[in-house]
Design a protein around this motif. Structure first.
Motif, PDB file in Angstrom:
ATOM      1  N   GLU A  37     -34.373 -19.077  65.838  1.00 10.51           N
ATOM      2  CA  GLU A  37     -33.919 -20.350  65.259  1.00 10.51           C
ATOM      3  C   GLU A  37     -32.543 -20.206  64.610  1.00 10.51           C
ATOM      4  O   GLU A  37     -31.694 -21.093  64.745  1.00 10.51           O
ATOM      5  CB  GLU A  37     -34.937 -20.848  64.227  1.00 10.51           C
ATOM      6  N   ALA A  38     -32.304 -19.087  63.926  1.00 10.29           N
ATOM      7  CA  ALA A  38     -30.997 -18.885  63.269  1.00 10.29           C
ATOM      8  C   ALA A  38     -29.869 -18.894  64.299  1.00 10.29           C
ATOM      9  O   ALA A  38     -28.789 -19.437  64.043  1.00 10.29           O
ATOM     10  CB  ALA A  38     -30.995 -17.583  62.481  1.00 10.29           C
ATOM     11  N   ASP A  39     -30.116 -18.306  65.484  1.00  8.77           N
ATOM     12  CA  ASP A  39     -29.105 -18.302  66.545  1.00  8.77           C
ATOM     13  C   ASP A  39     -28.832 -19.731  67.016  1.00  8.77           C
ATOM     14  O   ASP A  39     -27.682 -20.117  67.250  1.00  8.77           O
ATOM     15  CB  ASP A  39     -29.567 -17.460  67.741  1.00  8.77           C
ATOM     16  N   LEU A  40     -29.917 -20.489  67.180  1.00  7.58           N
ATOM     17  CA  LEU A  40     -29.753 -21.860  67.659  1.00  7.58           C
ATOM     18  C   LEU A  40     -28.990 -22.708  66.642  1.00  7.58           C
ATOM     19  O   LEU A  40     -28.122 -23.495  67.015  1.00  7.58           O
ATOM     20  CB  LEU A  40     -31.112 -22.492  67.970  1.00  7.58           C
ATOM     21  N   LEU A  41     -29.296 -22.531  65.370  1.00  5.33           N
ATOM     22  CA  LEU A  41     -28.591 -23.309  64.339  1.00  5.33           C
ATOM     23  C   LEU A  41     -27.106 -22.939  64.305  1.00  5.33           C
ATOM     24  O   LEU A  41     -26.249 -23.812  64.163  1.00  5.33           O
ATOM     25  CB  LEU A  41     -29.250 -23.113  62.976  1.00  5.33           C
ATOM     26  N   GLY A  42     -26.808 -21.655  64.472  1.00  7.32           N
ATOM     27  CA  GLY A  42     -25.409 -21.226  64.535  1.00  7.32           C
ATOM     28  C   GLY A  42     -24.709 -21.776  65.763  1.00  7.32           C
ATOM     29  O   GLY A  42     -23.556 -22.226  65.701  1.00  7.32           O
ATOM     30  N   GLN A  43     -25.415 -21.757  66.872  1.00 13.81           N
ATOM     31  CA  GLN A  43     -24.854 -22.267  68.126  1.00 13.81           C
ATOM     32  C   GLN A  43     -24.632 -23.784  68.036  1.00 13.81           C
ATOM     33  O   GLN A  43     -23.671 -24.309  68.594  1.00 13.81           O
ATOM     34  CB  GLN A  43     -25.811 -21.936  69.276  1.00 13.81           C
ATOM     35  N   GLN A  44     -25.516 -24.487  67.325  1.00 14.60           N
ATOM     36  CA  GLN A  44     -25.366 -25.942  67.191  1.00 14.60           C
ATOM     37  C   GLN A  44     -24.022 -26.277  66.546  1.00 14.60           C
ATOM     38  O   GLN A  44     -23.371 -27.238  66.946  1.00 14.60           O
ATOM     39  CB  GLN A  44     -26.512 -26.533  66.360  1.00 14.60           C
ATOM     40  N   ALA A  45     -23.606 -25.484  65.566  1.00 14.49           N
ATOM     41  CA  ALA A  45     -22.307 -25.722  64.926  1.00 14.49           C
ATOM     42  C   ALA A  45     -21.181 -25.575  65.949  1.00 14.49           C
ATOM     43  O   ALA A  45     -20.231 -26.375  65.962  1.00 14.49           O
ATOM     44  CB  ALA A  45     -22.101 -24.766  63.756  1.00 14.49           C
ATOM     45  N   LYS A  46     -21.299 -24.581  66.845  1.00 17.23           N
ATOM     46  CA  LYS A  46     -20.283 -24.396  67.894  1.00 17.23           C
ATOM     47  C   LYS A  46     -20.284 -25.578  68.855  1.00 17.23           C
ATOM     48  O   LYS A  46     -19.220 -26.020  69.307  1.00 17.23           O
ATOM     49  CB  LYS A  46     -20.543 -23.110  68.686  1.00 17.23           C
ATOM     50  N   VAL A  47     -21.477 -26.065  69.185  1.00 17.11           N
ATOM     51  CA  VAL A  47     -21.582 -27.226  70.073  1.00 17.11           C
ATOM     52  C   VAL A  47     -20.836 -28.409  69.455  1.00 17.11           C
ATOM     53  O   VAL A  47     -20.025 -29.068  70.105  1.00 17.11           O
ATOM     54  CB  VAL A  47     -23.064 -27.579  70.341  1.00 17.11           C
ATOM     55  N   ARG A  48     -21.108 -28.648  68.173  1.00 20.99           N
ATOM     56  CA  ARG A  48     -20.523 -29.786  67.473  1.00 20.99           C
ATOM     57  C   ARG A  48     -18.996 -29.640  67.348  1.00 20.99           C
ATOM     58  O   ARG A  48     -18.261 -30.582  67.585  1.00 20.99           O
ATOM     59  CB  ARG A  48     -21.162 -29.909  66.088  1.00 20.99           C
ATOM     60  N   GLU A  49     -18.547 -28.453  66.960  1.00 16.58           N
ATOM     61  CA  GLU A  49     -17.130 -28.263  66.624  1.00 16.58           C
ATOM     62  C   GLU A  49     -16.247 -27.945  67.821  1.00 16.58           C
ATOM     63  O   GLU A  49     -15.069 -28.303  67.820  1.00 16.58           O
ATOM     64  CB  GLU A  49     -16.980 -27.129  65.591  1.00 16.58           C
ATOM     65  N   PHE A  50     -16.780 -27.221  68.808  1.00 18.57           N
ATOM     66  CA  PHE A  50     -15.940 -26.746  69.905  1.00 18.57           C
ATOM     67  C   PHE A  50     -16.318 -27.318  71.262  1.00 18.57           C
ATOM     68  O   PHE A  50     -15.474 -27.856  71.962  1.00 18.57           O
ATOM     69  CB  PHE A  50     -15.975 -25.211  69.988  1.00 18.57           C
ATOM     70  N   TYR A  51     -17.601 -27.169  71.648  1.00 20.94           N
ATOM     71  CA  TYR A  51     -17.972 -27.515  73.016  1.00 20.94           C
ATOM     72  C   TYR A  51     -17.878 -29.013  73.298  1.00 20.94           C
ATOM     73  O   TYR A  51     -17.323 -29.407  74.312  1.00 20.94           O
ATOM     74  CB  TYR A  51     -19.365 -26.976  73.361  1.00 20.94           C
ATOM     75  N   LEU A  52     -18.418 -29.838  72.406  1.00 22.10           N
ATOM     76  CA  LEU A  52     -18.338 -31.285  72.656  1.00 22.10           C
ATOM     77  C   LEU A  52     -16.887 -31.769  72.714  1.00 22.10           C
ATOM     78  O   LEU A  52     -16.535 -32.497  73.635  1.00 22.10           O
ATOM     79  CB  LEU A  52     -19.157 -32.075  71.625  1.00 22.10           C
ATOM     80  N   PRO A  53     -16.033 -31.386  71.759  1.00 15.83           N
ATOM     81  CA  PRO A  53     -14.645 -31.857  71.843  1.00 15.83           C
ATOM     82  C   PRO A  53     -13.885 -31.343  73.071  1.00 15.83           C
ATOM     83  O   PRO A  53     -12.977 -32.013  73.548  1.00 15.83           O
ATOM     84  CB  PRO A  53     -14.005 -31.329  70.554  1.00 15.83           C
ATOM     85  N   GLN A  54     -14.259 -30.165  73.594  1.00 13.20           N
ATOM     86  CA  GLN A  54     -13.477 -29.561  74.675  1.00 13.20           C
ATOM     87  C   GLN A  54     -13.966 -29.914  76.072  1.00 13.20           C
ATOM     88  O   GLN A  54     -13.187 -29.862  77.022  1.00 13.20           O
ATOM     89  CB  GLN A  54     -13.460 -28.035  74.521  1.00 13.20           C
ATOM     90  N   ALA A  55     -15.247 -30.240  76.214  1.00  8.36           N
ATOM     91  CA  ALA A  55     -15.803 -30.493  77.547  1.00  8.36           C
ATOM     92  C   ALA A  55     -15.584 -31.950  77.947  1.00  8.36           C
ATOM     93  O   ALA A  55     -15.263 -32.806  77.127  1.00  8.36           O
ATOM     94  CB  ALA A  55     -17.295 -30.163  77.560  1.00  8.36           C
ATOM     95  N   GLU A  56     -15.773 -32.211  79.231  1.00 11.97           N
ATOM     96  CA  GLU A  56     -15.825 -33.582  79.748  1.00 11.97           C
ATOM     97  C   GLU A  56     -17.299 -33.979  79.707  1.00 11.97           C
ATOM     98  O   GLU A  56     -18.105 -33.459  80.473  1.00 11.97           O
ATOM     99  CB  GLU A  56     -15.304 -33.618  81.190  1.00 11.97           C
ATOM    100  N   ASN A  57     -17.648 -34.843  78.769  1.00 18.00           N
ATOM    101  CA  ASN A  57     -19.053 -35.176  78.534  1.00 18.00           C
ATOM    102  C   ASN A  57     -19.396 -36.568  79.046  1.00 18.00           C
ATOM    103  O   ASN A  57     -18.619 -37.505  78.878  1.00 18.00           O
ATOM    104  CB  ASN A  57     -19.364 -35.121  77.032  1.00 18.00           C
ATOM    105  N   TRP A  58     -20.597 -36.652  79.608  1.00 16.68           N
ATOM    106  CA  TRP A  58     -21.168 -37.931  80.038  1.00 16.68           C
ATOM    107  C   TRP A  58     -22.506 -38.079  79.338  1.00 16.68           C
ATOM    108  O   TRP A  58     -23.289 -37.129  79.269  1.00 16.68           O
ATOM    109  CB  TRP A  58     -21.317 -37.958  81.557  1.00 16.68           C
ATOM    110  N   VAL A  59     -22.753 -39.273  78.821  1.00 19.63           N
ATOM    111  CA  VAL A  59     -23.925 -39.549  77.996  1.00 19.63           C
ATOM    112  C   VAL A  59     -24.882 -40.471  78.743  1.00 19.63           C
ATOM    113  O   VAL A  59     -24.457 -41.483  79.305  1.00 19.63           O
ATOM    114  CB  VAL A  59     -23.482 -40.221  76.667  1.00 19.63           C
ATOM    115  N   ALA A  60     -26.163 -40.114  78.728  1.00 16.61           N
ATOM    116  CA  ALA A  60     -27.209 -40.992  79.267  1.00 16.61           C
ATOM    117  C   ALA A  60     -27.821 -41.733  78.091  1.00 16.61           C
ATOM    118  O   ALA A  60     -28.240 -41.117  77.107  1.00 16.61           O
ATOM    119  CB  ALA A  60     -28.271 -40.183  79.990  1.00 16.61           C
TER     120      ALA A  60
END
Length: 150
Positions: A37-60
């Motif tokens: 769980e600690a890894d996932l919570l740390g990774q969630q911060a990366k998703v929020r701060e880096f991956y979402l802003p940098q990727a081309e995202n499509w939302v359902a």
């Protein structure tokens, strides 16, 4: 764009960021129970701060609310996550087919231990091309790279 079960696929907006980070975490708890769980919570911060802003995202969206998303880096699926409450509604498939319509060939990497994801991508025509003994965080978890031709 309307899809099965009344889902709509649209481009990401910054206003989606918190909800998509929540969906990422909820879906990761289900799909990656082998990660601490600690890894996932740390990774969630990366998703929020880096991956979402940098990727081309499509939302359902279901009923006007984000229920899943796909993040693309060129023709690579950096992430495909659907709210567990919305699993089984065809959102993941709709997102992958949307991406294929935009990009043609697609590639993805999935944890070998995530049988659901491996089976999902195989059903959509992805075939294994490579295996790694470690994930991108250096953990000793086998990762399968898969490709789907246009």
């Amino acid at each position: 764009m309307k899809h099965a079960h009344g889902a709509t696929i649209r481009a990401y907006s910054v206003a989606d960021r918190e909800r998509l980070a929540e969906i990422w975490l909820e879906a990761s708890f289900v799909g990656h129970p082998f990660l601490p769980e600690a890894d996932l919570l740390g990774q969630q911060a990366k998703v929020r701060e880096f991956y979402l802003p940098q990727a081309e995202n499509w939302v359902a969206e279901l009923d006007g609310e984000p229920a899943g998303f796909i993040g693309l880096i060129d023709d690579f699926i950096g992430g495909l996550f659907v709210d567990p409450a919305a699993h089984g509604h065809g959102l993941g498939k709709a997102l992958v087919l949307h991406a294929a319509g935009l990009k043609g060939d697609l590639e993805v990497e999935v944890y070998a231990a995530n049988d659901t994801a491996v089976g999902f991508y195989r059903r959509l025509g992805f075939a294994e091309t490579l295996r790694h003994d470690e994930d991108d965080e250096g953990r000793p978890l086998e990762v399968i790279r898969m490709r789907r031709a246009a």
